[in-house]
Design an enzyme around this catalytic site. Structure first.
Site, PDB file in Angstrom:
ATOM      1  N   TYR A 136       1.350 -11.149  -4.774  1.00 45.45           N
ATOM      2  CA  TYR A 136       0.298 -11.841  -4.029  1.00 45.45           C
ATOM      3  C   TYR A 136       0.032 -13.234  -4.604  1.00 45.45           C
ATOM      4  O   TYR A 136      -0.563 -14.073  -3.939  1.00 45.45           O
ATOM      5  CB  TYR A 136      -0.979 -11.000  -4.017  1.00 45.45           C
ATOM      6  N   ARG A 167      -4.578   2.022   1.960  1.00 45.03           N
ATOM      7  CA  ARG A 167      -3.462   2.358   2.843  1.00 45.03           C
ATOM      8  C   ARG A 167      -4.015   3.172   4.004  1.00 45.03           C
ATOM      9  O   ARG A 167      -5.043   3.848   3.884  1.00 45.03           O
ATOM     10  CB  ARG A 167      -2.412   3.182   2.080  1.00 45.03           C
ATOM     11  N   HIS A 170      -1.759   0.246  -7.689  1.00 40.29           N
ATOM     12  CA  HIS A 170      -0.368  -0.042  -8.018  1.00 40.29           C
ATOM     13  C   HIS A 170      -0.034   0.482  -9.406  1.00 40.29           C
ATOM     14  O   HIS A 170      -0.813   0.317 -10.350  1.00 40.29           O
ATOM     15  CB  HIS A 170      -0.096  -1.553  -7.967  1.00 40.29           C
ATOM     16  N   HIS A 176      -1.541  -2.010   7.536  1.00 40.29           N
ATOM     17  CA  HIS A 176      -1.202  -2.438   6.177  1.00 40.29           C
ATOM     18  C   HIS A 176      -1.432  -3.934   5.985  1.00 40.29           C
ATOM     19  O   HIS A 176      -1.611  -4.389   4.842  1.00 40.29           O
ATOM     20  CB  HIS A 176       0.246  -2.076   5.852  1.00 40.29           C
ATOM     21  N   LYS A 189      -1.291   7.417  -2.976  1.00 42.73           N
ATOM     22  CA  LYS A 189       0.154   7.357  -3.195  1.00 42.73           C
ATOM     23  C   LYS A 189       0.467   7.648  -4.655  1.00 42.73           C
ATOM     24  O   LYS A 189      -0.189   7.145  -5.558  1.00 42.73           O
ATOM     25  CB  LYS A 189       0.681   5.977  -2.811  1.00 42.73           C
ATOM     26  N   ARG A 216      -4.612  -4.479   4.195  1.00 44.83           N
ATOM     27  CA  ARG A 216      -4.513  -4.259   2.749  1.00 44.83           C
ATOM     28  C   ARG A 216      -3.954  -5.510   2.060  1.00 44.83           C
ATOM     29  O   ARG A 216      -4.439  -5.921   1.008  1.00 44.83           O
ATOM     30  CB  ARG A 216      -3.634  -3.040   2.491  1.00 44.83           C
TER      31      ARG A 216
END
Length: 292
Positions: free
Chosen positions: A258, A133, A249, A223, A158, A226
């Site tokens: 994805y 990120r 994640h 982003h 995050k 990414r």
């Protein structure tokens, strides 16, 4: 600072909310109080409903922005004020499910070539090479680059989580070339303010400039790199669980989106049209008779 604002800030700090989340929640509640020109303690569920309708119909905010406001108000009333409300009293808007638009490897290479600053190019190259990120890239420190183990340490990404990602040999070469010209001390990518890293806005402006120069029809943000990282790994046969760990994640379902954009998932399925016999070309229609 009012006592209510101070208490809400303390409640978020106790729960270890990220600084940006705390700031955003306080801004949303402040706007809510300003709208009614009174303390939120004096307002109830009908006022919340009226404010949500105002944001939706008058200000026409996107569902994602509405969701942030809703989360802030839920925290205020159900945690800080300890109101005996349910989530139905502050309904969460349903966000549309959108798939990311993916750059091809050739488009990523062309885009990076169009970044005219070595520092900015290295930042965006790092975002793509490690799937970071933008907030994680700009907060990299010189000591986070471990060339012995060939990993990058992501500190407090995050969700306040540390993780390691791969350090590719090509990225290491790019980082060394950048270091030889800039010699950063603490922050790998320092900003104009002494002792502070480069700002997110600066990186986004550099990305917009390169996007215009590259003349790529698809939208490109930091982003986007990414998203491209995850999709290109998946198309190369990398296990989905490993991609989840690299991206940081929490849930595998977040990473699994994805699968819906990877070419080897979508294009490897044979269309039933290809199984049909060859179709005869349509016969030409006879010309209408001349009336004059």
């Amino acid at each position: 600072m009012t006592p209510l604002r101070q208490r809400m800030l303390e409640d978020m700090s106790i729960r270890n909310f990220a600084t940006n989340t705390q700031r955003s929640y306080l801004q949303q509640v402040s706007a809510y109080a300003q709208h009614f020109r009174c303390s939120p303690e004096q307002l109830g569920p009908e006022d919340v409903r009226s404010y949500q309708a105002h944001l939706l119909k008058t200000r026409m905010l996107a569902p994602g922005t509405m969701a942030v406001t809703t989360s802030a108000l839920r925290f205020l009333y159900m945690v800080t004020l300890k109101r005996d409300w349910t989530v139905d009293d502050i309904p969460m808007p349903k966000k549309p499910w959108k798939l990311p638009i993916i750059l091809s490897p050739a488009e990523v290479a062309h885009f990076l070539e169009c970044v005219d600053s070595l520092k900015h190019r290295t930042i965006l190259t790092t975002a793509y090479a490690a799937g970071l990120r933008v907030s994680e890239v700009i907060h990299l420190k010189v000591t986070d680059v471990d060339s012995q183990r060939m990993v990058l340490r992501i500190e407090q990404g995050k969700g306040r989580k540390d993780r390691y990602v791969m350090l590719s040999p090509r990225l290491l070469d790019a980082l060394r070339a950048y270091w030889r010209t800039s010699h950063p001390k603490v922050w790998l990518f320092p900003g104009q303010i002494p002792g502070q890293p480069i700002t997110r806005a600066t990186v986004e402006l550099a990305c917009q400039k390169a996007h215009r120069a590259a003349a790529i029809g698809k939208p490109v943000t930091p982003h986007s790199l990414r998203h491209a990282f995850a999709t290109h790994l998946l198309e190369a046969g990398t296990d989905l669980k490993r991609i989840q760990l690299l991206l940081g994640h929490r849930s595998l379902s977040t990473t699994s989106r994805y699968l819906k954009v990877a070419a080897n998932t979508v294009c490897d399925t044979i269309s039933p049209l290809d199984a049909l016999p060859e179709l005869a070309p349509p016969l030409p229609r006879p010309a209408p008779p001349a009336m004059f």
